[in-house]
Design a protein around this motif. Structure first.
Motif, PDB file in Angstrom:
ATOM      1  N   LYS A 109      22.022   3.515 -46.156  1.00 15.63           N
ATOM      2  CA  LYS A 109      22.024   4.646 -46.964  1.00 15.63           C
ATOM      3  C   LYS A 109      23.029   4.758 -47.959  1.00 15.63           C
ATOM      4  O   LYS A 109      22.793   4.779 -49.259  1.00 15.63           O
ATOM      5  CB  LYS A 109      21.682   5.745 -46.221  1.00 15.63           C
ATOM      6  N   LEU A 168      22.317   2.036 -50.592  1.00 12.10           N
ATOM      7  CA  LEU A 168      21.151   2.387 -51.375  1.00 12.10           C
ATOM      8  C   LEU A 168      21.653   3.423 -52.327  1.00 12.10           C
ATOM      9  O   LEU A 168      21.550   3.247 -53.694  1.00 12.10           O
ATOM     10  CB  LEU A 168      20.054   2.904 -50.435  1.00 12.10           C
ATOM     11  N   GLU A 224      21.972   2.890 -56.595  1.00 16.96           N
ATOM     12  CA  GLU A 224      21.070   3.910 -57.663  1.00 16.96           C
ATOM     13  C   GLU A 224      22.295   4.258 -58.773  1.00 16.96           C
ATOM     14  O   GLU A 224      22.082   4.169 -60.124  1.00 16.96           O
ATOM     15  CB  GLU A 224      20.603   5.076 -56.925  1.00 16.96           C
ATOM     16  N   ARG A 227      12.937  -0.382 -60.456  1.00 16.27           N
ATOM     17  CA  ARG A 227      12.798   1.043 -59.930  1.00 16.27           C
ATOM     18  C   ARG A 227      11.734   1.133 -58.701  1.00 16.27           C
ATOM     19  O   ARG A 227      11.592   2.273 -58.062  1.00 16.27           O
ATOM     20  CB  ARG A 227      12.070   1.569 -61.170  1.00 16.27           C
ATOM     21  N   THR A 228      11.059   0.025 -58.376  1.00 22.32           N
ATOM     22  CA  THR A 228      10.179   0.273 -57.129  1.00 22.32           C
ATOM     23  C   THR A 228      10.996   0.305 -55.850  1.00 22.32           C
ATOM     24  O   THR A 228      12.250   0.074 -55.874  1.00 22.32           O
ATOM     25  CB  THR A 228       9.369  -1.043 -56.874  1.00 22.32           C
ATOM     26  N   THR A 229      10.363   0.762 -54.677  1.00 23.41           N
ATOM     27  CA  THR A 229      11.006   1.053 -53.788  1.00 23.41           C
ATOM     28  C   THR A 229      11.431  -0.547 -52.983  1.00 23.41           C
ATOM     29  O   THR A 229      12.704  -0.414 -52.454  1.00 23.41           O
ATOM     30  CB  THR A 229      10.232   1.771 -52.586  1.00 23.41           C
ATOM     31  N   GLN A 230      10.722  -1.227 -53.273  1.00 19.61           N
ATOM     32  CA  GLN A 230      11.355  -2.694 -52.520  1.00 19.61           C
ATOM     33  C   GLN A 230      12.447  -3.161 -53.487  1.00 19.61           C
ATOM     34  O   GLN A 230      13.229  -4.011 -52.881  1.00 19.61           O
ATOM     35  CB  GLN A 230      10.126  -3.674 -52.725  1.00 19.61           C
ATOM     36  N   LYS A 252      14.632  -1.516 -54.899  1.00 19.59           N
ATOM     37  CA  LYS A 252      16.023  -0.733 -54.310  1.00 19.59           C
ATOM     38  C   LYS A 252      16.358  -1.273 -52.824  1.00 19.59           C
ATOM     39  O   LYS A 252      17.730  -1.460 -52.777  1.00 19.59           O
ATOM     40  CB  LYS A 252      15.697   0.776 -54.476  1.00 19.59           C
ATOM     41  N   LEU A 253      15.390  -1.478 -52.217  1.00 23.09           N
ATOM     42  CA  LEU A 253      15.783  -1.938 -50.964  1.00 23.09           C
ATOM     43  C   LEU A 253      16.232  -3.230 -50.856  1.00 23.09           C
ATOM     44  O   LEU A 253      17.459  -3.651 -50.268  1.00 23.09           O
ATOM     45  CB  LEU A 253      14.645  -1.780 -49.892  1.00 23.09           C
TER      46      LEU A 253
END
Length: 369
Positions: A161, A164, A168, A242-245, A247-248
């Protein structure tokens, strides 16, 4: 008969034995009855003593509470008089947060411009009503101490976390200062790094001849791969980031960079165990030659080993067993040693996966997984 009853009553009065209420007067008194009467009398006396103690304790508590109220009232009165004398919204010797103000010799002396800049950065008003410059500096110091305590309290949060959130923040900063010249310059550096990755191939003969030369080669090879991975994340399109994948994936890269720091420290100190050094050298060698299947085999030997007992048992009794010599030091499962080694060994596997994605092998059979 009446004379006998009167005689018994006189005897009872002489012995001072109370007659129980509701009971008929008898000629003789049992010993158990005497004991019961004595116990009742003792219990009654004990209850009386406890009631007196309870009353005395309650009285002391009331007196203590009254003294405390008087002290509080005197303190409030003194604080109000000091506020009127100093014309400050806070009582003398305290800060807006309620904590006692530090001594003037220990306070940090900063300029008014710096104080205003820090308060604006924290989103706080630069001056409160009736606040002097000294009170404003004390308020800033109190806010900084509160933030430090919050950071210490959040020290045990999830690593992924935290990574992440860092991704950002970095993306937000890069979006503000992104320039096309930097991207072209980074692409040129990427081509140079790619050519250097292919040219400098680690020699496995150094494991037996000169292990000390392996440390800088492995160090710079892993640093170069980690830098290319970071550049690969930055070169992605904006809609993918910008997608979740997306960012992960960026958080995984940043987390792997944090996990590899203990390994880099061991490589700089040249303090890596010989068996682990040999396995990591094999991983780097096969990764540079794009033989990812063999690199994956070396990774498995490093992580879980190939011994019959994966935990690394080397002695299971007092007697010598058959095939005892087959359990050697290079078959110990290092991933189970501690949490730090597990993290950087797992990060090596992630670097292998990235290298296979960016530099696919010519032979399809060399793909791992």
């Amino acid at each position: 008969m009446d004379a006998l009853k009167a005689e018994i009553a006189m005897k009872r009065k002489a012995l001072e034995i109370p007659v129980p209420e509701g009971s008929r007067p008898t000629k003789y008194v049992r010993r158990g009855e005497i004991e019961r009467l004595k116990e009742e009398q003792e219990r009654r006396e004990k209850e009386e003593r406890e009631a007196k103690l309870r009353e005395q304790r309650e009285r002391e508590e009331r007196e203590r509470e009254e003294r405390r109220r008087e002290k509080a009232a005197a303190r409030v009165k003194q604080a109000s008089s000091s506020r009127r004398s100093t014309k400050s919204p806070y009582p003398e010797g305290s800060t807006p947060s309620g904590s006692p103000a530090p001594d003037s010799s220990t306070t940090f002396n900063i300029s008014n411009e710096e104080t205003i800049r820090r308060l604006r950065a924290k989103g706080q008003p630069i001056r409160l009503f009736g606040e002097s410059d000294k009170d404003r500096r004390l308020r800033l110091r109190a806010l900084e101490l509160i933030e430090e305590k919050d950071l210490e309290r959040q020290g045990g949060q999830n690593d992924f976390k935290k990574a992440l959130e860092d991704v950002e923040n970095v993306e937000r900063q890069m979006k503000d200062r992104q320039v096309q010249d930097e991207s072209t310059r980074d692409k040129g550096k990427n081509k140079d790094a790619e050519s250097s990755l292919v040219s400098e191939i680690l020699d496995l003969e150094l494991i037996k001849t000169d292990p000390d030369k392996l440390y800088p080669i492995i160090y710079y090879a892993l640093k170069r791969a980690l830098k290319e991975w970071e550049q690969w994340m930055d070169d992605r399109p904006e809609h993918v980031k910008r997608t979740t994948q997306g960012k992960l994936a960026a958080a995984t890269q940043r987390q792997s960079a944090e996990y590899l720091k203990p390994l880099f420290k061991l490589l700089r100190a040249r303090n890596l165990p010989s068996d682990m050094l040999a396995r990591i050298a094999e991983i780097v060698h096969y990764m540079q030659k794009r033989q990812y299947q063999k690199a994956n085999d070396s990774y498995l030997r490093l992580s879980i080993g190939n011994a019959p007992w994966p935990i690394g048992v080397t002695m299971v009794g007092i007697h010598e067993r058959s095939a005892r010599e087959k359990i050697s030091a290079d078959q110990v499962a290092h991933v189970l040693n501690d949490e730090v080694s597990r993290k950087y060994i797992q990060s090596l596997k992630r670097i292998l996966t990235f290298a296979q994605t960016k530099y696919p092998p010519d032979d399809v059979t060399q793909l791992m997984g």
